[in-house]
Motif scaffolding. Structure first.
Motif, PDB file in Angstrom:
ATOM      1  N   MET A   1      19.855  -0.053  10.347  1.00 31.22           N
ATOM      2  CA  MET A   1      19.669   0.160   8.911  1.00 31.22           C
ATOM      3  C   MET A   1      18.329   0.859   8.671  1.00 31.22           C
ATOM      4  SD  MET A   1      20.635  -2.417   5.909  1.00 31.22           S
ATOM      5  CE  MET A   1      19.235  -3.353   5.379  1.00 31.22           C
ATOM      6  N   ASN A   2      18.343   1.812   7.758  1.00 25.86           N
ATOM      7  CA  ASN A   2      17.134   2.578   7.475  1.00 25.86           C
ATOM      8  C   ASN A   2      16.327   1.886   6.362  1.00 25.86           C
ATOM      9  OD1 ASN A   2      15.274   4.573   7.047  1.00 25.86           O
ATOM     10  ND2 ASN A   2      16.709   5.984   6.057  1.00 25.86           N
ATOM     11  N   SER A   3      15.439   0.964   6.792  1.00 23.43           N
ATOM     12  CA  SER A   3      14.647   0.203   5.816  1.00 23.43           C
ATOM     13  C   SER A   3      13.222   0.715   5.805  1.00 23.43           C
ATOM     14  CB  SER A   3      14.560  -1.266   6.225  1.00 23.43           C
ATOM     15  OG  SER A   3      15.826  -1.790   6.439  1.00 23.43           O
ATOM     16  N   PHE A   4      12.590   0.720   4.659  1.00 22.31           N
ATOM     17  CA  PHE A   4      11.162   0.975   4.686  1.00 22.31           C
ATOM     18  C   PHE A   4      10.399   0.289   3.566  1.00 22.31           C
ATOM     19  CE2 PHE A   4      12.384   4.603   2.185  1.00 22.31           C
ATOM     20  CZ  PHE A   4      11.267   4.969   1.441  1.00 22.31           C
ATOM     21  N   VAL A   5       9.085   0.308   3.737  1.00 23.31           N
ATOM     22  CA  VAL A   5       8.205  -0.406   2.830  1.00 23.31           C
ATOM     23  C   VAL A   5       7.488   0.615   1.950  1.00 23.31           C
ATOM     24  CG1 VAL A   5       6.185  -1.928   2.703  1.00 23.31           C
ATOM     25  CG2 VAL A   5       7.828  -2.208   4.575  1.00 23.31           C
ATOM     26  N   LEU A   6       7.561   0.380   0.651  1.00 28.07           N
ATOM     27  CA  LEU A   6       6.871   1.252  -0.314  1.00 28.07           C
ATOM     28  C   LEU A   6       5.844   0.402  -1.058  1.00 28.07           C
ATOM     29  CD1 LEU A   6       9.287   3.246  -2.660  1.00 28.07           C
ATOM     30  CD2 LEU A   6       7.501   4.176  -1.206  1.00 28.07           C
ATOM     31  N   TYR A   7       4.719   1.001  -1.421  1.00 27.12           N
ATOM     32  CA  TYR A   7       3.798   0.239  -2.258  1.00 27.12           C
ATOM     33  C   TYR A   7       3.204   1.103  -3.363  1.00 27.12           C
ATOM     34  CZ  TYR A   7      -0.031   2.283   0.495  1.00 27.12           C
ATOM     35  OH  TYR A   7      -0.903   3.153   1.098  1.00 27.12           O
ATOM     36  N   ALA A   8       2.951   0.433  -4.487  1.00 33.55           N
ATOM     37  CA  ALA A   8       2.338   1.096  -5.647  1.00 33.55           C
ATOM     38  C   ALA A   8       1.178   0.220  -6.083  1.00 33.55           C
ATOM     39  CB  ALA A   8       3.360   1.226  -6.770  1.00 33.55           C
ATOM     40  N   THR A   9      -0.016   0.758  -6.011  1.00 33.00           N
ATOM     41  CA  THR A   9      -1.212  -0.039  -6.276  1.00 33.00           C
ATOM     42  C   THR A   9      -2.195   0.740  -7.141  1.00 33.00           C
ATOM     43  OG1 THR A   9      -3.044  -1.203  -5.165  1.00 33.00           O
ATOM     44  CG2 THR A   9      -2.328   0.841  -4.155  1.00 33.00           C
ATOM     45  N   LYS A  10      -3.048  -0.007  -7.848  1.00 32.32           N
ATOM     46  CA  LYS A  10      -4.172   0.659  -8.521  1.00 32.32           C
ATOM     47  C   LYS A  10      -5.455   0.396  -7.733  1.00 32.32           C
ATOM     48  CE  LYS A  10      -3.110   0.779 -13.481  1.00 32.32           C
ATOM     49  NZ  LYS A  10      -3.592   0.276 -14.782  1.00 32.32           N
ATOM     50  N   LYS A  11      -5.610  -0.847  -7.269  1.00 35.07           N
ATOM     51  CA  LYS A  11      -6.903  -1.217  -6.654  1.00 35.07           C
ATOM     52  C   LYS A  11      -6.772  -1.754  -5.236  1.00 35.07           C
ATOM     53  CE  LYS A  11      -8.053  -1.396 -11.192  1.00 35.07           C
ATOM     54  NZ  LYS A  11      -8.641  -0.266 -11.897  1.00 35.07           N
ATOM     55  N   GLY A  12      -5.606  -1.650  -4.631  1.00 36.01           N
ATOM     56  CA  GLY A  12      -5.510  -1.949  -3.199  1.00 36.01           C
ATOM     57  C   GLY A  12      -4.835  -3.236  -2.769  1.00 36.01           C
TER      58      GLY A  12
ATOM     59  N   SER B   1      -1.830  -4.567  -3.349  1.00 31.05           N
ATOM     60  CA  SER B   1      -0.440  -4.380  -2.893  1.00 31.05           C
ATOM     61  C   SER B   1      -0.410  -3.666  -1.556  1.00 31.05           C
ATOM     62  CB  SER B   1       0.347  -3.550  -3.908  1.00 31.05           C
ATOM     63  OG  SER B   1       0.512  -4.304  -5.067  1.00 31.05           O
ATOM     64  N   GLU B   2      -1.344  -2.778  -1.350  1.00 30.46           N
ATOM     65  CA  GLU B   2      -1.400  -2.043  -0.072  1.00 30.46           C
ATOM     66  C   GLU B   2      -1.676  -2.999   1.092  1.00 30.46           C
ATOM     67  OE1 GLU B   2      -4.345   1.055  -0.039  1.00 30.46           O
ATOM     68  OE2 GLU B   2      -3.766   1.719   1.956  1.00 30.46           O
ATOM     69  N   ILE B   3      -2.551  -3.976   0.862  1.00 28.15           N
ATOM     70  CA  ILE B   3      -2.899  -4.927   1.927  1.00 28.15           C
ATOM     71  C   ILE B   3      -1.646  -5.694   2.359  1.00 28.15           C
ATOM     72  CG2 ILE B   3      -4.215  -7.047   2.417  1.00 28.15           C
ATOM     73  CD1 ILE B   3      -6.411  -5.888   0.542  1.00 28.15           C
ATOM     74  N   TYR B   4      -0.879  -6.193   1.377  1.00 29.71           N
ATOM     75  CA  TYR B   4       0.347  -6.923   1.707  1.00 29.71           C
ATOM     76  C   TYR B   4       1.377  -5.990   2.368  1.00 29.71           C
ATOM     77  CZ  TYR B   4      -0.671 -11.230  -0.970  1.00 29.71           C
ATOM     78  OH  TYR B   4      -1.181 -12.422  -1.421  1.00 29.71           O
ATOM     79  N   ALA B   5       1.556  -4.806   1.797  1.00 24.39           N
ATOM     80  CA  ALA B   5       2.594  -3.890   2.301  1.00 24.39           C
ATOM     81  C   ALA B   5       2.302  -3.485   3.748  1.00 24.39           C
ATOM     82  CB  ALA B   5       2.671  -2.649   1.409  1.00 24.39           C
ATOM     83  N   LYS B   6       1.027  -3.216   4.041  1.00 20.75           N
ATOM     84  CA  LYS B   6       0.647  -2.809   5.400  1.00 20.75           C
ATOM     85  C   LYS B   6       0.955  -3.909   6.401  1.00 20.75           C
ATOM     86  CE  LYS B   6      -2.902   0.682   5.277  1.00 20.75           C
ATOM     87  NZ  LYS B   6      -4.278   0.969   4.958  1.00 20.75           N
ATOM     88  N   GLU B   7       0.614  -5.122   6.017  1.00 21.80           N
ATOM     89  CA  GLU B   7       0.823  -6.258   6.925  1.00 21.80           C
ATOM     90  C   GLU B   7       2.323  -6.503   7.135  1.00 21.80           C
ATOM     91  OE1 GLU B   7      -0.986  -7.718   8.858  1.00 21.80           O
ATOM     92  OE2 GLU B   7      -0.088  -9.669   9.297  1.00 21.80           O
ATOM     93  N   PHE B   8       3.092  -6.406   6.069  1.00 22.43           N
ATOM     94  CA  PHE B   8       4.541  -6.638   6.163  1.00 22.43           C
ATOM     95  C   PHE B   8       5.191  -5.561   7.044  1.00 22.43           C
ATOM     96  CE2 PHE B   8       8.926  -6.400   4.461  1.00 22.43           C
ATOM     97  CZ  PHE B   8       9.292  -7.724   4.618  1.00 22.43           C
ATOM     98  N   ALA B   9       4.793  -4.309   6.826  1.00 28.13           N
ATOM     99  CA  ALA B   9       5.366  -3.200   7.611  1.00 28.13           C
ATOM    100  C   ALA B   9       4.986  -3.346   9.089  1.00 28.13           C
ATOM    101  CB  ALA B   9       4.867  -1.864   7.065  1.00 28.13           C
ATOM    102  N   ARG B  10       3.763  -3.776   9.335  1.00 36.06           N
ATOM    103  CA  ARG B  10       3.308  -3.955  10.728  1.00 36.06           C
ATOM    104  C   ARG B  10       4.132  -5.047  11.411  1.00 36.06           C
ATOM    105  NH1 ARG B  10       0.503  -7.098  13.722  1.00 36.06           N
ATOM    106  NH2 ARG B  10       0.109  -8.607  12.068  1.00 36.06           N
TER     107      ARG B  10
END
Ligand SMILES: Cc1cc2nc3c(=O)[nH]c(=O)nc-3n(C[C@H](O)[C@H](O)[C@H](O)COP(=O)(O)O)c2cc1C
Length: 167
Positions: free
Chosen positions: A1-12, A14-23
């Motif tokens: 399955m072609n799954s991926f993680v997207l994030y939308a942040t203003k101050k970072g 959401s990026e911290i969570y998204a990076k960790e989840f994708a890793r």
């Protein structure tokens, strides 16, 4: 399955969570602005980490236009906790008005006063002022967190361990 993680942040946050989840899951990670229409339309499943501002998750309406497929898990990143049921319900209703079938998993972010714009600083000051007038037991967790950010300059409720339980 072609799954991926997207994030939308203003101050970072959401990026911290998204990076960790994708890793952890070994999924591709893309910032909202970098994902092409083809990336999005061609995926079977999206894990979307989006920051919450005024009860709404950043960027969802735009995502709907490109990804009418409902196979989506939304991770709203805000300062409300699981005790703040009304606040979570508002966020949930807003998500469901765009993606009615999305799975929703709430996460807590952080607030750093220095990163805020002037209007944002004014908003959190107003919330903190109103919260200070309430008895401790009547305060929502989001209000306590905002008071802390106003008084101490920041509040950090990011808990990456929460991602361990998500399969
Ligand atoms: C102006 C403003 C409005 C906010 N509104 C909400 C809200 O409605 N609900 C909530 O849970 N958190 C709210 N927050 C807290 C943010 O969601 C939290 O700081 C989050 O971690 C920000 O994500 P980011 O760092 O990825 O931009 C608000 C913060 C600001 C500055």
């Amino acid at each position: 399955m072609n799954s991926f993680v997207l994030y939308a942040t203003k101050k970072g946050s959401s990026e911290i969570y998204a990076k960790e989840f994708a890793r952890k899951k070994n999924y591709r990670l893309l910032k909202r602005e970098q994902a092409s229409t083809e990336d999005i339309a061609g995926s079977d499943k999206i894990y979307y980490f989006g920051s919450v501002y005024a009860g709404k998750v950043l960027g969802l309406e735009k995502l709907k236009r490109e990804f009418p497929n409902n196979n989506l898990t939304v991770f709203p990143v805000g300062l409300s906790s699981n005790n703040d049921q009304e606040k979570l319900a508002e966020i949930q209703d807003n998500i469901m008005s765009v993606f009615p079938q999305a799975e929703i998993i709430h996460l807590r972010g952080r607030l750093i006063k220095e990163q805020l714009s002037l209007p944002e600083k004014l908003i959190i000051k107003m919330i903190s002022k109103a919260s200070k007038k309430k008895a401790t037991e009547d305060k929502l967790d989001i209000e306590k967190a905002i008071e802390q950010a106003v008084d101490n300059g920041s509040v950090d409720c990011i808990d990456l361990a929460v991602l361990e339980d998500i399969h």
